[in-house]
Scaffold this active site. Structure first.
Site, PDB file in Angstrom:
ATOM      1  N   GLY A   1      22.939  52.670  19.081  1.00  0.00           N
ATOM      2  CA  GLY A   1      22.527  53.939  19.667  1.00  0.00           C
ATOM      3  C   GLY A   1      21.257  53.744  20.476  1.00  0.00           C
ATOM      4  O   GLY A   1      20.732  52.619  20.583  1.00  0.00           O
ATOM      5  N   ASP A   2      20.790  54.834  21.085  1.00  0.00           N
ATOM      6  CA  ASP A   2      19.552  54.790  21.866  1.00  0.00           C
ATOM      7  C   ASP A   2      19.620  53.794  23.018  1.00  0.00           C
ATOM      8  O   ASP A   2      18.614  53.211  23.414  1.00  0.00           O
ATOM      9  CB  ASP A   2      18.337  54.487  20.963  1.00  0.00           C
ATOM     10  CG  ASP A   2      18.277  55.458  19.797  1.00  0.00           C
ATOM     11  OD1 ASP A   2      18.519  56.655  20.034  1.00  0.00           O
ATOM     12  OD2 ASP A   2      18.027  55.021  18.663  1.00  0.00           O
TER      13      ASP A   2
ATOM     14  N   ASN B   1      22.234  64.070  14.155  1.00  0.00           N
ATOM     15  CA  ASN B   1      21.395  62.890  13.917  1.00  0.00           C
ATOM     16  C   ASN B   1      21.107  62.124  15.198  1.00  0.00           C
ATOM     17  O   ASN B   1      20.142  61.381  15.293  1.00  0.00           O
ATOM     18  CB  ASN B   1      22.024  61.959  12.859  1.00  0.00           C
ATOM     19  CG  ASN B   1      23.497  61.734  13.075  1.00  0.00           C
ATOM     20  OD1 ASN B   1      24.083  62.230  14.038  1.00  0.00           O
ATOM     21  ND2 ASN B   1      24.122  60.997  12.179  1.00  0.00           N
ATOM     22  N   ALA B   2      21.947  62.317  16.217  1.00  0.00           N
ATOM     23  CA  ALA B   2      21.772  61.619  17.488  1.00  0.00           C
ATOM     24  C   ALA B   2      21.026  62.487  18.487  1.00  0.00           C
ATOM     25  O   ALA B   2      21.329  63.669  18.632  1.00  0.00           O
ATOM     26  CB  ALA B   2      23.133  61.257  18.059  1.00  0.00           C
TER      27      ALA B   2
ATOM     28  N   HIS C   1      20.099  62.695  22.521  1.00  0.00           N
ATOM     29  CA  HIS C   1      20.304  62.146  23.868  1.00  0.00           C
ATOM     30  C   HIS C   1      19.196  62.660  24.774  1.00  0.00           C
ATOM     31  O   HIS C   1      19.035  63.858  24.957  1.00  0.00           O
ATOM     32  CB  HIS C   1      21.686  62.546  24.399  1.00  0.00           C
ATOM     33  CG  HIS C   1      22.792  61.742  23.781  1.00  0.00           C
ATOM     34  ND1 HIS C   1      24.115  61.935  24.035  1.00  0.00           N
ATOM     35  CD2 HIS C   1      22.721  60.693  22.915  1.00  0.00           C
ATOM     36  CE1 HIS C   1      24.831  61.055  23.342  1.00  0.00           C
ATOM     37  NE2 HIS C   1      24.009  60.304  22.650  1.00  0.00           N
TER      38      HIS C   1
ATOM     39  N   GLN D   1      25.554  57.534  19.208  1.00  0.00           N
ATOM     40  CA  GLN D   1      25.256  56.279  18.487  1.00  0.00           C
ATOM     41  C   GLN D   1      25.949  55.090  19.157  1.00  0.00           C
ATOM     42  O   GLN D   1      26.217  55.142  20.361  1.00  0.00           O
ATOM     43  CB  GLN D   1      25.637  56.428  17.006  1.00  0.00           C
ATOM     44  CG  GLN D   1      24.779  57.511  16.366  1.00  0.00           C
ATOM     45  CD  GLN D   1      25.530  58.471  15.499  1.00  0.00           C
ATOM     46  OE1 GLN D   1      26.744  58.561  15.489  1.00  0.00           O
ATOM     47  NE2 GLN D   1      24.788  59.251  14.747  1.00  0.00           N
TER      48      GLN D   1
ATOM     49  N   THR E   1      13.642  61.350  15.553  1.00  0.00           N
ATOM     50  CA  THR E   1      12.832  61.377  14.330  1.00  0.00           C
ATOM     51  C   THR E   1      11.394  60.911  14.550  1.00  0.00           C
ATOM     52  O   THR E   1      10.572  61.025  13.642  1.00  0.00           O
ATOM     53  CB  THR E   1      13.447  60.442  13.262  1.00  0.00           C
ATOM     54  OG1 THR E   1      13.570  59.129  13.840  1.00  0.00           O
ATOM     55  CG2 THR E   1      14.813  60.933  12.806  1.00  0.00           C
ATOM     56  N   GLY E   2      11.101  60.328  15.704  1.00  0.00           N
ATOM     57  CA  GLY E   2       9.762  59.819  15.965  1.00  0.00           C
ATOM     58  C   GLY E   2       9.452  58.493  15.286  1.00  0.00           C
ATOM     59  O   GLY E   2       8.352  57.963  15.405  1.00  0.00           O
TER      60      GLY E   2
ATOM     61  N   LEU F   1      16.439  48.490  33.026  1.00  0.00           N
ATOM     62  CA  LEU F   1      16.207  47.211  33.687  1.00  0.00           C
ATOM     63  C   LEU F   1      14.746  47.087  34.114  1.00  0.00           C
ATOM     64  O   LEU F   1      14.182  45.998  34.149  1.00  0.00           O
ATOM     65  CB  LEU F   1      17.118  47.106  34.922  1.00  0.00           C
ATOM     66  CG  LEU F   1      18.149  46.007  34.917  1.00  0.00           C
ATOM     67  CD1 LEU F   1      17.546  44.661  35.191  1.00  0.00           C
ATOM     68  CD2 LEU F   1      18.851  45.952  33.568  1.00  0.00           C
TER      69      LEU F   1
ATOM     70  N   THR G   1      16.989  52.214  36.386  1.00  0.00           N
ATOM     71  CA  THR G   1      15.740  51.597  36.855  1.00  0.00           C
ATOM     72  C   THR G   1      14.525  52.489  36.621  1.00  0.00           C
ATOM     73  O   THR G   1      13.455  52.225  37.157  1.00  0.00           O
ATOM     74  CB  THR G   1      15.834  51.270  38.367  1.00  0.00           C
ATOM     75  OG1 THR G   1      16.111  52.505  39.066  1.00  0.00           O
ATOM     76  CG2 THR G   1      16.925  50.261  38.656  1.00  0.00           C
TER      77      THR G   1
HETATM   78  P1  IMP Z   1      22.365  59.055   9.265  1.00  0.00           P
HETATM   79  O1  IMP Z   1      23.602  58.994  10.065  1.00  0.00           O
HETATM   80  O2  IMP Z   1      21.403  60.103   9.760  1.00  0.00           O
HETATM   81  O3  IMP Z   1      22.582  59.148   7.797  1.00  0.00           O
HETATM   82  O4  IMP Z   1      21.608  57.659   9.487  1.00  0.00           O
HETATM   83  C1  IMP Z   1      22.219  56.425   9.109  1.00  0.00           C
HETATM   84  C2  IMP Z   1      21.694  55.274   9.968  1.00  0.00           C
HETATM   85  O5  IMP Z   1      22.104  55.468  11.320  1.00  0.00           O
HETATM   86  C3  IMP Z   1      20.168  55.165  10.020  1.00  0.00           C
HETATM   87  O6  IMP Z   1      19.812  53.794  10.169  1.00  0.00           O
HETATM   88  C4  IMP Z   1      19.805  55.930  11.280  1.00  0.00           C
HETATM   89  O7  IMP Z   1      18.573  55.512  11.821  1.00  0.00           O
HETATM   90  C5  IMP Z   1      20.961  55.552  12.180  1.00  0.00           C
HETATM   91  N1  IMP Z   1      21.249  56.568  13.198  1.00  0.00           N
HETATM   92  C6  IMP Z   1      21.959  57.715  13.049  1.00  0.00           C
HETATM   93  N2  IMP Z   1      22.043  58.353  14.215  1.00  0.00           N
HETATM   94  C7  IMP Z   1      21.396  57.610  15.118  1.00  0.00           C
HETATM   95  C8  IMP Z   1      21.178  57.739  16.530  1.00  0.00           C
HETATM   96  O8  IMP Z   1      21.601  58.673  17.186  1.00  0.00           O
HETATM   97  N3  IMP Z   1      20.448  56.755  17.124  1.00  0.00           N
HETATM   98  C9  IMP Z   1      19.999  55.703  16.425  1.00  0.00           C
HETATM   99  N4  IMP Z   1      20.187  55.531  15.128  1.00  0.00           N
HETATM  100  C10 IMP Z   1      20.891  56.469  14.477  1.00  0.00           C
HETATM  101 MG    MG Z   2      19.030  58.582  20.669  1.00  0.00          MG
END
Ligand code: IMP
Ligand code: MG
Length: 333
Positions: free
Chosen positions: A12-13, A39-40, A42, A175, A250-251, A281, A321
């Site tokens: 992810g990210d 949790n993600a 964008h 992710q 989450t910071g 890049l 870029t």
């Molecule tokens: P959860 O899905 O929130 O329980 O997190 C489980 C694992 O996935 C942890 O290591 C999180 O940091 C990672 N994770 C979940 N969603 C993301 C995302 O959108 N970007 C990066 N890491 C994520």
């Molecule tokens: Mg992200």
């Protein structure tokens, strides 16, 4: 690009938000379905504003795009309503009636579990526990929530109708491959499958309807939470080379490592990727910052892109870029 799936290559990210917002503006996308959950985050930079979106599709920047949240998604109602307000998309967002709901108790279960907190490094938003609840078939669904009534729709029907009508459709993955419940670095993964075919499944689109699978790489790798990260640098080294980042959601500090070609090949294989995007890049090669044509591109950066193409066997069609949605070199025909 009639129907394209966007999937993350690593943890992810990778900068999917930026690529998605660019495509929305450039290709004037008609419909976007966001998959995954809160949790993600964008990140979208547009007209000097930064948005870190946990629920609303990153294509919102194109004001004619219909924004959908698929049946496979998990909705955190408060976050969704806040983002709908912030992005002003009330009149064009639709939520599948069968998307499931994350309740407060789910976030508490994430935070109360030593395994999830310390071993897995959960974001603590309750996504895993909400999925468990759904699997037990006791979950609340979007159709049960009064505040969501104005937005309810049948996403699978809408999106398939759009595809059949030749509209430009994008399926927004969240992710990346290595956080996949099935194909990632279990148990250091999220609670769902994250690959292109799973994105199709969450949206309700069959594999024969997909024209492009665009996998997004970042020019170096990062990971938040625990679990393996080949070639990991120390924080000091990361700061020195300018790769140090903190998570948009989450910071937390993002751990980082150099680009890994073996993992890149795996991401292309398992996603069935037809095209790639490479973001940031300019972090690897500061002299390409803000470049929008391939002619202005420094030699060493060009070499890196060629190496990715050679090792993965697919073309790198978009190169990031800079942070703005439009800081992109677009090499599509
Ligand atoms: P959860 O899905 O929130 O329980 O997190 C489980 C694992 O996935 C942890 O290591 C999180 O940091 C990672 N994770 C979940 N969603 C993301 C995302 O959108 N970007 C990066 N890491 C994520
Ligand atoms: Mg992200």
């Amino acid at each position: 690009m009639p129907c394209t799936v966007i999937a993350g290559a690593f943890w992810g990210d990778e900068g999917k938000g930026k690529i998605i917002s660019y495509l929305a503006l450039k290709d004037k996308l008609d419909v976007c379905v966001r998959t995954g959950s809160v949790n993600a985050a964008h990140t979208v930079w547009y007209k000097g504003n930064r948005y870190a979106l946990h629920m609303v599709p990153a294509t919102f920047v194109y004001e004619k795009c219909r924004l959908l949240i698929g049946a496979g998604s998990n909705i955190e109602v408060k976050q969704l309503l806040e983002e709908v307000e912030l992005t002003n998309v009330k009149n064009r967002i639709g939520i599948d009636s069968q998307a499931s709901i994350i309740e407060e108790k789910h976030a508490m279960q994430d935070k109360a579990s030593a395994h999830l907190k310390q071993v897995v490094g959960t974001t603590g938003r309750g996504v895993g526990p909400a999925i468990e609840e759904r699997v037990r078939r006791t979950a609340k669904l979007a159709k049960d929530i009064p505040e969501l009534q104005p937005y309810l729709t049948d996403v699978a029907t809408e999106v398939n109708t759009a595809i059949d009508a030749g509209k430009k459709v994008l399926l927004e993955g969240t992710q990346g491959l290595l956080l996949s419940l099935f194909h990632g670095t279990y148990p250091y993964v999220t609670g769902r499958d994250t690959i292109a075919s799973a994105i199709c499944s969450e949206a309700g689109v069959g594999p024969t309807k997909i024209d492009n699978v665009l996998v997004v790489f970042k020019s170096f790798m990062t990971r938040v939470g625990t679990g393996p990260l080949p070639g990991e640098l120390t924080k000091e080294e990361a700061l020195k080379c300018g790769w140090f980042e903190t998570a948009a959601g989450t910071g937390r500090d993002r751990r980082c490592a150099p680009f890994n070609f073996e993992l890149a090949r795996k991401a292309v294989a398992i996603n069935g990727a037809t095209q790639a995007a490479v973001t940031k890049l300019d972090v690897l090669y500061p002299n390409c910052r803000g470049a929008r044509t391939y002619d202005e591109f420094p030699r060493e950066a060009e070499h890196f892109i060629k190496e990715i193409e050679k090792q993965t066997g697919i073309p790198v069609v978009l190169i990031g870029t800079g942070p703005d949605a439009l800081d992109i070199i677009d090499r599509r025909k």
